[in-house]
Design a protein around this motif. Structure first.
Motif, PDB file in Angstrom:
ATOM      1  N   ASP A  59     -36.610  26.462  12.603  1.00  0.00           N
ATOM      2  CA  ASP A  59     -37.486  27.694  11.813  1.00  0.00           C
ATOM      3  C   ASP A  59     -38.762  27.040  12.334  1.00  0.00           C
ATOM      4  OD1 ASP A  59     -35.878  28.370  10.279  1.00  0.00           O
ATOM      5  OD2 ASP A  59     -37.070  27.004   8.729  1.00  0.00           O
ATOM      6  N   LEU A  60     -39.416  25.851  12.778  1.00  0.00           N
ATOM      7  CA  LEU A  60     -40.330  25.294  13.712  1.00  0.00           C
ATOM      8  C   LEU A  60     -40.234  26.309  15.662  1.00  0.00           C
ATOM      9  CD1 LEU A  60     -41.227  22.171  12.622  1.00  0.00           C
ATOM     10  CD2 LEU A  60     -43.056  24.007  12.448  1.00  0.00           C
ATOM     11  N   ASN A  61     -39.121  25.819  16.183  1.00  0.00           N
ATOM     12  CA  ASN A  61     -38.708  26.502  16.908  1.00  0.00           C
ATOM     13  C   ASN A  61     -39.249  27.580  17.324  1.00  0.00           C
ATOM     14  OD1 ASN A  61     -37.474  25.821  19.991  1.00  0.00           O
ATOM     15  ND2 ASN A  61     -35.590  26.925  19.204  1.00  0.00           N
ATOM     16  N   ARG A  62     -38.342  28.771  16.173  1.00  0.00           N
ATOM     17  CA  ARG A  62     -38.397  30.126  16.815  1.00  0.00           C
ATOM     18  C   ARG A  62     -39.647  30.510  17.053  1.00  0.00           C
ATOM     19  NH1 ARG A  62     -34.843  30.902  11.677  1.00  0.00           N
ATOM     20  NH2 ARG A  62     -32.355  30.717  12.945  1.00  0.00           N
ATOM     21  N   HIS A  63     -40.582  29.441  16.231  1.00  0.00           N
ATOM     22  CA  HIS A  63     -42.544  29.888  16.025  1.00  0.00           C
ATOM     23  C   HIS A  63     -43.110  29.370  16.962  1.00  0.00           C
ATOM     24  CE1 HIS A  63     -41.809  32.376  12.377  1.00  0.00           C
ATOM     25  NE2 HIS A  63     -41.396  31.126  11.533  1.00  0.00           N
ATOM     26  N   ARG A  64     -42.565  28.381  18.181  1.00  0.00           N
ATOM     27  CA  ARG A  64     -43.218  27.465  18.858  1.00  0.00           C
ATOM     28  C   ARG A  64     -42.201  27.848  20.001  1.00  0.00           C
ATOM     29  NH1 ARG A  64     -44.310  24.239  14.037  1.00  0.00           N
ATOM     30  NH2 ARG A  64     -46.726  24.372  13.866  1.00  0.00           N
ATOM     31  N   ARG A  65     -43.536  27.112  21.440  1.00  0.00           N
ATOM     32  CA  ARG A  65     -42.587  27.381  22.403  1.00  0.00           C
ATOM     33  C   ARG A  65     -42.324  25.674  22.878  1.00  0.00           C
ATOM     34  NH1 ARG A  65     -43.767  26.542  27.998  1.00  0.00           N
ATOM     35  NH2 ARG A  65     -42.380  27.728  29.014  1.00  0.00           N
ATOM     36  N   PRO A  66     -40.744  24.847  23.120  1.00  0.00           N
ATOM     37  CA  PRO A  66     -40.530  24.654  23.052  1.00  0.00           C
ATOM     38  C   PRO A  66     -41.503  23.937  23.956  1.00  0.00           C
ATOM     39  CG  PRO A  66     -38.394  25.757  23.147  1.00  0.00           C
ATOM     40  CD  PRO A  66     -39.857  26.801  23.547  1.00  0.00           C
ATOM     41  N   THR A  67     -41.368  22.349  23.434  1.00  0.00           N
ATOM     42  CA  THR A  67     -42.119  21.348  25.083  1.00  0.00           C
ATOM     43  C   THR A  67     -40.932  20.115  25.536  1.00  0.00           C
ATOM     44  OG1 THR A  67     -43.288  19.597  23.330  1.00  0.00           O
ATOM     45  CG2 THR A  67     -44.444  21.831  24.393  1.00  0.00           C
ATOM     46  N   PRO A  68     -41.209  19.604  27.007  1.00  0.00           N
ATOM     47  CA  PRO A  68     -40.356  18.329  27.187  1.00  0.00           C
ATOM     48  C   PRO A  68     -40.217  17.697  26.247  1.00  0.00           C
ATOM     49  CG  PRO A  68     -42.303  19.195  28.543  1.00  0.00           C
ATOM     50  CD  PRO A  68     -42.604  20.019  27.591  1.00  0.00           C
ATOM     51  N   ILE A  69     -39.107  16.828  26.107  1.00  0.00           N
ATOM     52  CA  ILE A  69     -38.787  15.640  25.412  1.00  0.00           C
ATOM     53  C   ILE A  69     -39.493  14.530  25.741  1.00  0.00           C
ATOM     54  CG2 ILE A  69     -36.680  14.142  24.816  1.00  0.00           C
ATOM     55  CD1 ILE A  69     -35.099  16.284  25.102  1.00  0.00           C
ATOM     56  N   ASP A  70     -40.335  13.240  25.264  1.00  0.00           N
ATOM     57  CA  ASP A  70     -41.082  12.365  25.500  1.00  0.00           C
ATOM     58  C   ASP A  70     -40.662  11.411  25.751  1.00  0.00           C
ATOM     59  OD1 ASP A  70     -39.587  10.847  23.880  1.00  0.00           O
ATOM     60  OD2 ASP A  70     -40.943  10.672  22.030  1.00  0.00           O
ATOM     61  N   ASP A  71     -40.824  11.053  26.794  1.00  0.00           N
ATOM     62  CA  ASP A  71     -40.511   9.679  27.820  1.00  0.00           C
ATOM     63  C   ASP A  71     -40.365   9.112  27.249  1.00  0.00           C
ATOM     64  OD1 ASP A  71     -41.702  11.366  29.814  1.00  0.00           O
ATOM     65  OD2 ASP A  71     -43.539  10.477  30.233  1.00  0.00           O
ATOM     66  N   GLU A  72     -40.722   8.049  26.327  1.00  0.00           N
ATOM     67  CA  GLU A  72     -39.904   7.052  25.522  1.00  0.00           C
ATOM     68  C   GLU A  72     -38.727   6.802  25.168  1.00  0.00           C
ATOM     69  OE1 GLU A  72     -40.681   5.263  20.922  1.00  0.00           O
ATOM     70  OE2 GLU A  72     -41.860   6.105  21.801  1.00  0.00           O
ATOM     71  N   LEU A  73     -38.003   8.335  24.929  1.00  0.00           N
ATOM     72  CA  LEU A  73     -36.175   8.588  24.741  1.00  0.00           C
ATOM     73  C   LEU A  73     -35.530   8.725  26.112  1.00  0.00           C
ATOM     74  CD1 LEU A  73     -34.135   9.964  23.577  1.00  0.00           C
ATOM     75  CD2 LEU A  73     -34.909  12.258  24.274  1.00  0.00           C
ATOM     76  N   LEU A  74     -36.477   8.870  27.118  1.00  0.00           N
ATOM     77  CA  LEU A  74     -35.756   8.831  28.210  1.00  0.00           C
ATOM     78  C   LEU A  74     -36.161   7.082  29.376  1.00  0.00           C
ATOM     79  CD1 LEU A  74     -37.706  11.972  29.785  1.00  0.00           C
ATOM     80  CD2 LEU A  74     -34.634  11.447  28.786  1.00  0.00           C
ATOM     81  N   SER A  75     -37.095   7.569  28.349  1.00  0.00           N
ATOM     82  CA  SER A  75     -37.546   5.314  29.128  1.00  0.00           C
ATOM     83  C   SER A  75     -36.533   4.312  28.653  1.00  0.00           C
ATOM     84  CB  SER A  75     -38.486   5.104  28.826  1.00  0.00           C
ATOM     85  OG  SER A  75     -39.283   4.879  27.801  1.00  0.00           O
ATOM     86  N   ARG A  76     -36.014   5.122  27.091  1.00  0.00           N
ATOM     87  CA  ARG A  76     -34.622   3.916  27.054  1.00  0.00           C
ATOM     88  C   ARG A  76     -33.653   3.750  27.435  1.00  0.00           C
ATOM     89  NH1 ARG A  76     -35.330   6.073  21.672  1.00  0.00           N
ATOM     90  NH2 ARG A  76     -37.496   6.039  20.958  1.00  0.00           N
ATOM     91  N   MET A  77     -33.292   4.752  28.034  1.00  0.00           N
ATOM     92  CA  MET A  77     -32.114   5.260  28.692  1.00  0.00           C
ATOM     93  C   MET A  77     -31.915   4.468  30.215  1.00  0.00           C
ATOM     94  SD  MET A  77     -32.105  10.081  27.742  1.00  0.00           S
ATOM     95  CE  MET A  77     -30.773  10.257  25.920  1.00  0.00           C
ATOM     96  N   VAL A  78     -33.008   4.454  31.028  1.00  0.00           N
ATOM     97  CA  VAL A  78     -33.153   3.793  31.850  1.00  0.00           C
ATOM     98  C   VAL A  78     -33.612   1.992  31.529  1.00  0.00           C
ATOM     99  CG1 VAL A  78     -34.103   3.987  34.009  1.00  0.00           C
ATOM    100  CG2 VAL A  78     -33.393   5.964  32.852  1.00  0.00           C
ATOM    101  N   HIS A  79     -33.093   1.174  32.521  1.00  0.00           N
ATOM    102  CA  HIS A  79     -33.326  -0.150  32.235  1.00  0.00           C
ATOM    103  C   HIS A  79     -34.640   0.224  33.268  1.00  0.00           C
ATOM    104  CE1 HIS A  79     -30.067  -1.011  30.218  1.00  0.00           C
ATOM    105  NE2 HIS A  79     -29.311  -0.545  30.536  1.00  0.00           N
ATOM    106  N   GLU A  80     -35.569  -0.921  33.042  1.00  0.00           N
ATOM    107  CA  GLU A  80     -36.944  -0.620  33.538  1.00  0.00           C
ATOM    108  C   GLU A  80     -36.376  -1.578  34.831  1.00  0.00           C
ATOM    109  OE1 GLU A  80     -40.816  -2.092  31.856  1.00  0.00           O
ATOM    110  OE2 GLU A  80     -40.263  -0.742  30.375  1.00  0.00           O
ATOM    111  N   ALA A  81     -37.261  -1.653  36.145  1.00  0.00           N
ATOM    112  CA  ALA A  81     -37.126  -2.374  36.970  1.00  0.00           C
ATOM    113  C   ALA A  81     -37.853  -4.100  37.202  1.00  0.00           C
ATOM    114  CB  ALA A  81     -38.062  -1.352  38.676  1.00  0.00           C
ATOM    115  N   ASP A  82     -37.587  -4.672  37.642  1.00  0.00           N
ATOM    116  CA  ASP A  82     -38.236  -6.047  37.611  1.00  0.00           C
ATOM    117  C   ASP A  82     -39.067  -6.411  38.914  1.00  0.00           C
ATOM    118  OD1 ASP A  82     -36.558  -6.787  35.389  1.00  0.00           O
ATOM    119  OD2 ASP A  82     -34.812  -7.533  36.307  1.00  0.00           O
TER     120      ASP A  82
END
Length: 187
Positions: free
Chosen positions: A90-113
């Motif tokens: 319902d919210l998506n029908r009324h609002r334009r989607p925005t990108p997924i937050d970086d927190e989700l994506l950062s958990r998918m990639v291990h941080e460099a040392d």
């Protein structure tokens, strides 16, 4: 060992108590399932904390009002994900989607040392993955998030989204294929 029906901490026992007006039991349901619902809603509505909180709040209001309609044919968790999914749609029908937050994506990639080049590459990878996820059709994105991030099974996803297992498998397959094509450069 007590039966699950007699254990006051099971979802079934909490639902029975909440149906009788026990607000503490419903509070336990909120505490137990709210974080996963919020995570899912945040990703589904494009990372907006306000939109995600609104979707979850409306889902819990619907759950409180509709406890009598919950027949237990699916798990409580699945039913709650279905409710939050409907509110997010319902919210998506009324609002334009925005990108997924970086927190989700950062958990998918291990941080460099302490590797500046790796930091740049990781940032580019996260940006590419975010863009690829944003380009997925709504249903593929929802199925992918429920499977890959929330860890739901095919049956649970089908119940949560009100579709068939075959449709879930197809949406997930197409979503994974599109992500693989868009992310081919990063292999």
């Amino acid at each position: 060992m007590p039966s699950d029906d007699l254990d006051p901490t099971t979802d079934a026992a909490l639902v029975r108590a909440a149906r009788l007006g026990d607000e503490d039991a419903f509070g336990e349901i909120v505490d137990r399932h709210g974080p996963g619902m919020l995570r899912y809603a945040r990703r589904l509505v494009g990372g907006s904390d306000a939109d995600a909180a609104e979707a979850v709040q409306e889902a819990f209001i619907s759950a409180w009002r509709g406890l009598e309609t919950f027949r237990g044919e699916s798990s409580l968790r699945t039913w709650l994900f279905r409710l939050v999914h409907r509110r997010a749609v319902d919210l998506n029908r009324h609002r334009r989607p925005t990108p997924i937050d970086d927190e989700l994506l950062s958990r998918m990639v291990h941080e460099a040392d302490d590797n500046p080049l790796q930091d740049v590459l990781d940032g580019e990878l996260l940006e590419a993955l975010q863009q690829a996820l944003d380009e997925l059709p709504w249903n593929q994105r929802a199925v992918w998030l429920l499977r890959e991030v929330e860890g739901l099974g095919y049956d649970e996803i089908a119940q949560a989204l009100g579709t068939t297992v075959g449709s879930v498998r197809g949406q997930l397959h197409r979503g994974r294929r599109q992500l693989a094509e868009r992310m081919a450069r990063w292999r």
